[in-house]
Design a protein around this motif. Structure first.
Motif, PDB file in Angstrom:
ATOM      1  N   PHE A  61      46.457   4.043 -30.060  1.00  0.00           N
ATOM      2  CA  PHE A  61      45.303   4.379 -29.812  1.00  0.00           C
ATOM      3  C   PHE A  61      44.623   5.183 -30.957  1.00  0.00           C
ATOM      4  O   PHE A  61      43.167   5.190 -31.148  1.00  0.00           O
ATOM      5  N   ARG A  64      43.559   2.705 -33.950  1.00  0.00           N
ATOM      6  CA  ARG A  64      43.296   1.450 -33.587  1.00  0.00           C
ATOM      7  C   ARG A  64      41.935   1.095 -34.227  1.00  0.00           C
ATOM      8  O   ARG A  64      41.716  -0.075 -34.475  1.00  0.00           O
ATOM      9  N   THR A  65      40.917   1.879 -34.056  1.00  0.00           N
ATOM     10  CA  THR A  65      39.820   1.458 -34.340  1.00  0.00           C
ATOM     11  C   THR A  65      39.068   2.133 -35.993  1.00  0.00           C
ATOM     12  O   THR A  65      39.988   2.763 -36.607  1.00  0.00           O
ATOM     13  N   TYR A 258      38.241  13.158 -30.018  1.00  0.00           N
ATOM     14  CA  TYR A 258      38.425  11.852 -29.970  1.00  0.00           C
ATOM     15  C   TYR A 258      39.412  11.739 -28.762  1.00  0.00           C
ATOM     16  O   TYR A 258      39.391  10.953 -27.877  1.00  0.00           O
ATOM     17  N   ALA A 262      38.820  10.020 -25.260  1.00  0.00           N
ATOM     18  CA  ALA A 262      39.204   8.665 -25.040  1.00  0.00           C
ATOM     19  C   ALA A 262      40.169   8.610 -23.856  1.00  0.00           C
ATOM     20  O   ALA A 262      40.333   7.406 -23.087  1.00  0.00           O
ATOM     21  N   LEU A 266      41.568   7.798 -18.694  1.00  0.00           N
ATOM     22  CA  LEU A 266      42.884   7.290 -18.312  1.00  0.00           C
ATOM     23  C   LEU A 266      43.631   8.373 -17.815  1.00  0.00           C
ATOM     24  O   LEU A 266      44.527   8.343 -17.079  1.00  0.00           O
ATOM     25  N   MET A 271      49.866   9.365 -24.184  1.00  0.00           N
ATOM     26  CA  MET A 271      49.165   9.200 -24.951  1.00  0.00           C
ATOM     27  C   MET A 271      48.722  10.494 -25.657  1.00  0.00           C
ATOM     28  O   MET A 271      48.770  10.538 -26.899  1.00  0.00           O
TER      29      MET A 271
ATOM     30  N   THR B 478      45.427   1.100 -24.800  1.00  0.00           N
ATOM     31  CA  THR B 478      44.956   1.555 -26.044  1.00  0.00           C
ATOM     32  C   THR B 478      43.512   1.187 -26.380  1.00  0.00           C
ATOM     33  O   THR B 478      42.831   1.972 -26.914  1.00  0.00           O
ATOM     34  N   GLU B 479      43.364  -0.156 -25.719  1.00  0.00           N
ATOM     35  CA  GLU B 479      41.965  -0.566 -25.775  1.00  0.00           C
ATOM     36  C   GLU B 479      41.168   0.235 -25.191  1.00  0.00           C
ATOM     37  O   GLU B 479      39.970   0.371 -25.473  1.00  0.00           O
ATOM     38  N   VAL B 480      41.371   0.665 -23.845  1.00  0.00           N
ATOM     39  CA  VAL B 480      40.656   1.147 -23.009  1.00  0.00           C
ATOM     40  C   VAL B 480      40.136   2.651 -23.375  1.00  0.00           C
ATOM     41  O   VAL B 480      38.975   3.079 -23.494  1.00  0.00           O
ATOM     42  N   ALA B 481      41.171   3.050 -24.128  1.00  0.00           N
ATOM     43  CA  ALA B 481      40.840   4.319 -24.733  1.00  0.00           C
ATOM     44  C   ALA B 481      39.816   4.371 -25.902  1.00  0.00           C
ATOM     45  O   ALA B 481      38.623   5.095 -25.872  1.00  0.00           O
ATOM     46  N   ALA B 482      39.987   3.315 -26.353  1.00  0.00           N
ATOM     47  CA  ALA B 482      38.933   3.282 -27.656  1.00  0.00           C
ATOM     48  C   ALA B 482      37.556   2.903 -27.098  1.00  0.00           C
ATOM     49  O   ALA B 482      36.562   3.567 -27.758  1.00  0.00           O
ATOM     50  N   THR B 484      36.395   3.877 -24.169  1.00  0.00           N
ATOM     51  CA  THR B 484      36.036   4.850 -23.630  1.00  0.00           C
ATOM     52  C   THR B 484      35.128   5.903 -24.627  1.00  0.00           C
ATOM     53  O   THR B 484      34.064   6.227 -24.585  1.00  0.00           O
ATOM     54  N   SER B 485      35.802   5.833 -25.802  1.00  0.00           N
ATOM     55  CA  SER B 485      35.292   6.716 -26.873  1.00  0.00           C
ATOM     56  C   SER B 485      34.182   6.243 -27.325  1.00  0.00           C
ATOM     57  O   SER B 485      33.091   7.030 -27.776  1.00  0.00           O
ATOM     58  N   ALA B 515      37.163  -2.241 -30.682  1.00  0.00           N
ATOM     59  CA  ALA B 515      37.815  -1.410 -29.850  1.00  0.00           C
ATOM     60  C   ALA B 515      38.717  -2.621 -28.983  1.00  0.00           C
ATOM     61  O   ALA B 515      39.648  -2.140 -28.317  1.00  0.00           O
TER      62      ALA B 515
END
Lengths: 304, 537
Positions: A61, A64-65, A258, A262, A266, A271, B478-482, B484-485, B515
């Motif tokens: 994560f 990832r972006t 971040y 993020a 969760l 993480m 991983t996707e949910v974290a991105a 959320t951000s 994301a």
């Protein structure tokens, strides 16, 4: 000398070292077992050791972006700036404070500079807000308006924050560094300055040729330690001071904020451990590298 | 001092992690392979691994009492029930109230009682630490928005389906079936929902004095757009009053999206109106999504909305100071009276959505049994009493009669003479945390018909098509974290109208796509389909 005799000889020194060593062991070394969490999908009901391994999944994560680039850049640049600017300003202030002959006045200045260091980041955030608020802020209502300028929406314009954040950081932290450098400056043997005075050296020359070389080891050590934390941003500064305003993220989002945002919903400790491990690993490698470089140029100033 | 709290926390978490490893192992060696939910077997073995003699005694004693199916108090070993709930602050007289409850429970289930209130700010951290360190306790507050799904997937709260049938049949009778069903996960009960209003409805609250002054006909307000001329009047005539007061978390979008979509979730899948095949879509791919943002931006530009809305944290300061004419709020019968008491301004409420029952509502306030409970059976016996015993629930919710409240009539209470909400030693003001609200006393300033209106409200409510479904994000963390951000970056600015949706909405959409929102929706679709299979059976 055998090991036993060495211990016997230094027993008092070792005894004095004990509390610190135990503290380090409990707080910094035992928890390192927890690093395994970064590679696990934690399930409390079976315990951490029995939780399944997930390899590097927990790290994904972070990279990832498109934010990965922004947060890494912001963290590195801000911290690099702080690492360079802090000693310059702090040493300057330390030398100036050392020249103040009235001890009472010197103490007073020192305390005034130290005070912001003890303020919580939340308080600092609201102090900033009272200056920058679009409608009621001091800068907009008392400075820009009388000058006939338009009010600036500080909290929705990312371009101002690369200046605001360092100013706030310096204001808040400079007192602390100054005190450390001041202690080093005071510790310099007065005979150097007396000799320099005989030779007719000016204050400026004294500072350049005596004070700076004398405190160089301190500057290097503090610099090295700061480099080890280069990926760990000051969370309070980057989260509270911009009031968590989304529009400012391009220039205020750092790794710590971040990760916090993020994982807020969760709450995944795998993480968050991964993020912490990543920051520490990079810091560790950087400290080793920089130390190696320092040792090349000035062996006695290096940490190890 | 910088960020010492977070660093300290990280250190503690890691330190506790070691403890968890140890306890995790010892739990295994105790032979506790069974799902802790099968509490008949689970509680004695859990007590064994706990190691203290008294604990194991109570565990086995209650298990045998459970076998006989009776709750004869004398046969039960003494046990202390510990319950954690969040609140504004710990109550001064908590110990007195706990003692009073203990006295009452002694004859019923031979248990003593320890309720602890943890302030909202540290609630999540403290509960996570308690689980990480395997601290023994029995009951805790939980909710859909407060990590209910995560606590289940991490095994921190246990399956209590069998316990309910065995020890709490009376409570099961009392709870609204839609509520009970809506709180289930994968066909199992992990919690008992508090019996209260079960739907949510959005609307706005308007300042009563200004409504009267400008003779505003609130019955004519049907849609958000109807508010525009009213805001215009306020803007023209009331300098210093913001027509529509917002903070970073609250916006008219709640109203707009509830009315536009059958099920809205900005961070995952959305269902369109009239859906029959339960095909989830990305709401941001639809043209409908723009309407709400455009409306907000228009209002912001017209000056109806406070300039600091995108960064403002606390709404109540402005409400109390009389700076606001209107603000959006989640409504239920009597919400306006509640807010009037809290803010010292008089408000009237205008409903702008129908009441809708979603999973967030049926799982809005629940009590769950911790994995670390040494006697889940006893905890369930206690819950059975809580839902059915009027004396008990009011004692816990309002304190001791004569000391924390006095009765005005049979069902109405007031503060004793000389005591106010501020000086009372027990004024939790969160009766919705406890058991069965329909058994609660009413404060003197509350509508005597409140519970009847609640029941009426509940019966009129529509069901969200995904009622009862809970998305488990484990596979797409991983996707949910991105996502959320990304939401944090844009939602306040767009929701408050501060940012121009023409410019920033496409940016937000791009970011959601990057994301991995499509992957999350695909995963949710899979789970929804599986869930529908179990529903049809």
């Amino acid at each position: 000398m055998t090991f036993g005799r060495k211990v016997a000889k230094n027993r008092y020194l070792l005894l004095m070292m004990m509390p610190g060593a135990i503290y380090l062991l409990i707080n910094n070394y035992f928890p390192m077992f927890g690093t395994v969490i970064a590679f696990k999908s934690v399930n409390y009901s079976v315990g951490i050791l029995r939780s399944p391994w997930v390899g590097f999944d927990n790290f994904k994560f972070l990279f990832r972006t498109s934010d990965a680039w922004t947060i890494t850049r912001n963290t590195l640049l801000y911290n690099a700036l702080f690492i360079v600017v802090t000693p310059i300003i702090a040493v300057t202030f330390a030398i100036l404070l050392n020249e103040v002959r009235n001890r009472l006045a010197a103490r007073f200045y020192q305390s005034i500079m130290f005070l912001p260091y003890f303020l919580s980041a939340v308080v600092v955030g609201y102090l900033g807000y009272s200056l920058l608020s679009t409608e009621f802020g001091f800068i907009n209502t008392n400075l820009l308006k009388p000058l006939g300028a338009d009010a600036i929406a500080w909290y929705s314009e990312p371009k101002y924050w690369p200046f605001i954040l360092p100013i706030v950081y310096i204001w808040k932290n400079i007192g602390y560094s100054t005190v450390i450098y001041l202690a080093a400056v005071i510790g310099i043997d007065n005979e150097y300055y007396e000799a320099a005075l005989m030779d007719g050296a000016s204050k400026w020359r004294q500072a350049i040729s005596i004070t700076l070389p004398q405190i160089r080891p301190i500057i290097i050590i503090l610099g090295l330690m700061a480099v080890g934390h280069i990926l760990n941003a000051d969370f309070g500064l980057f989260y509270q001071v911009p009031l968590d305003a989304g529009a400012l993220y391009p220039t205020t989002n750092v790794i710590d904020t971040y990760v916090y945002r993020a994982l807020l919903t969760l709450g995944d400790i795998g993480m968050s451990s991964a993020a912490g491990l990543y920051q520490s690993a990079v810091g560790f490698v950087l400290v080793l590298t920089v130390n190696l470089v320092v040792r090349k140029f000035s062996k006695e100033s290096a940490l190890f | 001092m910088r960020s010492i709290g977070r660093k300290g926390l990280a250190a503690w978490t890691a330190a506790f992690a070691v403890t968890v490893m140890l306890t995790g192992c010892s739990g295994k060696s105790g032979g506790n392979d069974s799902n802790a939910g099968n509490a008949g077997a689970g509680s004695p073995s859990a007590a064994d691994s706990g190691g203290s003699p008294s604990a194991s005694a109570s565990g086995s004693a209650s298990a045998s009492a459970g076998d006989s199916g009776a709750s004869d108090a004398s046969k039960l070993a003494p046990y202390k029930i510990t319950w954690y709930v969040p609140g504004a602050a710990a109550q001064k007289d908590q110990a007195l109230v706990n003692e009073e409850v203990s006295k009452y429970l002694k004859d019923k289930i031979n248990a003593s009682f320890d309720l602890e209130v943890i302030d909202w700010g540290s609630w999540d951290d403290k509960m996570n630490l308690k689980f990480a360190s395997s601290e023994p306790f029995d009951l805790m507050y939980t909710a859909n928005w407060n990590g209910f799904a995560a606590k289940i997937s991490q095994g921190n709260i246990i399956d209590i389906s069998d316990l309910i049938d065995k020890y709490a049949p009376d409570a099961k009778e009392v709870i609204d079936p839609r509520l009970l069903e809506g709180s289930m996960v994968n066909g199992k009960h992990y919690s008992l929902p508090v019996n209260k209003e079960i739907a949510s409805q959005w609307g706005v609250l308007l300042r009563k004095d200004l409504v009267d002054k400008y003779q505003i006909d609130i019955s004519a307000i049907k849609t958000p757009e109807d508010l525009e001329p009213i805001f215009d009047t306020i803007k023209q005539n009331e300098p210093g009053v913001t027509p529509f007061y917002l903070n970073k978390d609250i916006s008219i979008l709640n109203i707009y999206n509830t009315n536009t979509f059958a099920h809205f979730d900005g961070g995952a899948g959305t269902l369109m109106k009239g859906t029959t095949d339960y095909k989830l879509v990305n709401a941001y791919d639809t043209p409908e999504i723009k309407g709400g943002y455009n409306l907000m931006h228009k209002w912001y530009q017209k000056g109806y909305i406070n300039k600091d809305a995108a960064t403002l944290q606390d709404l109540s300061g402005g409400l109390k100071a009389g700076k606001a004419f209107a603000y959006p709020e989640q409504l239920k019968p009597g919400k306006d009276a509640e807010v009037s008491t809290a803010t010292g301004q008089q408000w009237v409420q205008v409903e702008l959505t129908p009441p809708i029952i979603g999973t967030g509502d049926t799982q809005g306030s629940m009590v769950a049994i911790s994995r670390t409970s040494k006697d889940p059976a006893r905890a369930m016996m206690f819950l059975n009493l809580l839902y059915t015993d009027k004396y008990l629930v009011n004692l816990i919710a309002f304190g001791i009669e004569g000391k924390h409240y006095v009765k005005v009539d049979d069902n109405t209470i007031d503060f004793p003479p000389g005591v106010t909400a501020q000086t009372s030693g027990y004024n939790l003001n969160q009766a919705w945390l406890f058991g069965n609200q329909f058994n609660d006393y009413l404060w003197k300033n509350e509508d005597p018909q409140k519970w009847e209106k609640f029941k009426d409200f509940n019966s009129k409510a529509q069901m969200d098509p995904l009622l009862g479904f809970v998305f488990d994000p484990t596979n797409v963390k991983t996707e949910v974290a991105a996502i959320t951000s990304a939401g944090k970056e844009f939602s306040s600015g767009l929701g408050s109208g501060t940012l121009d949706p023409e410019v920033y909405l496409p940016k937000y959409i791009d970011k959601l796509k990057a994301a991995g929102i499509d992957k999350v929706i695909a995963e949710e679709q899979k789970q929804v389909d599986a869930w529908r299979q179990t529903q049809q059976q």
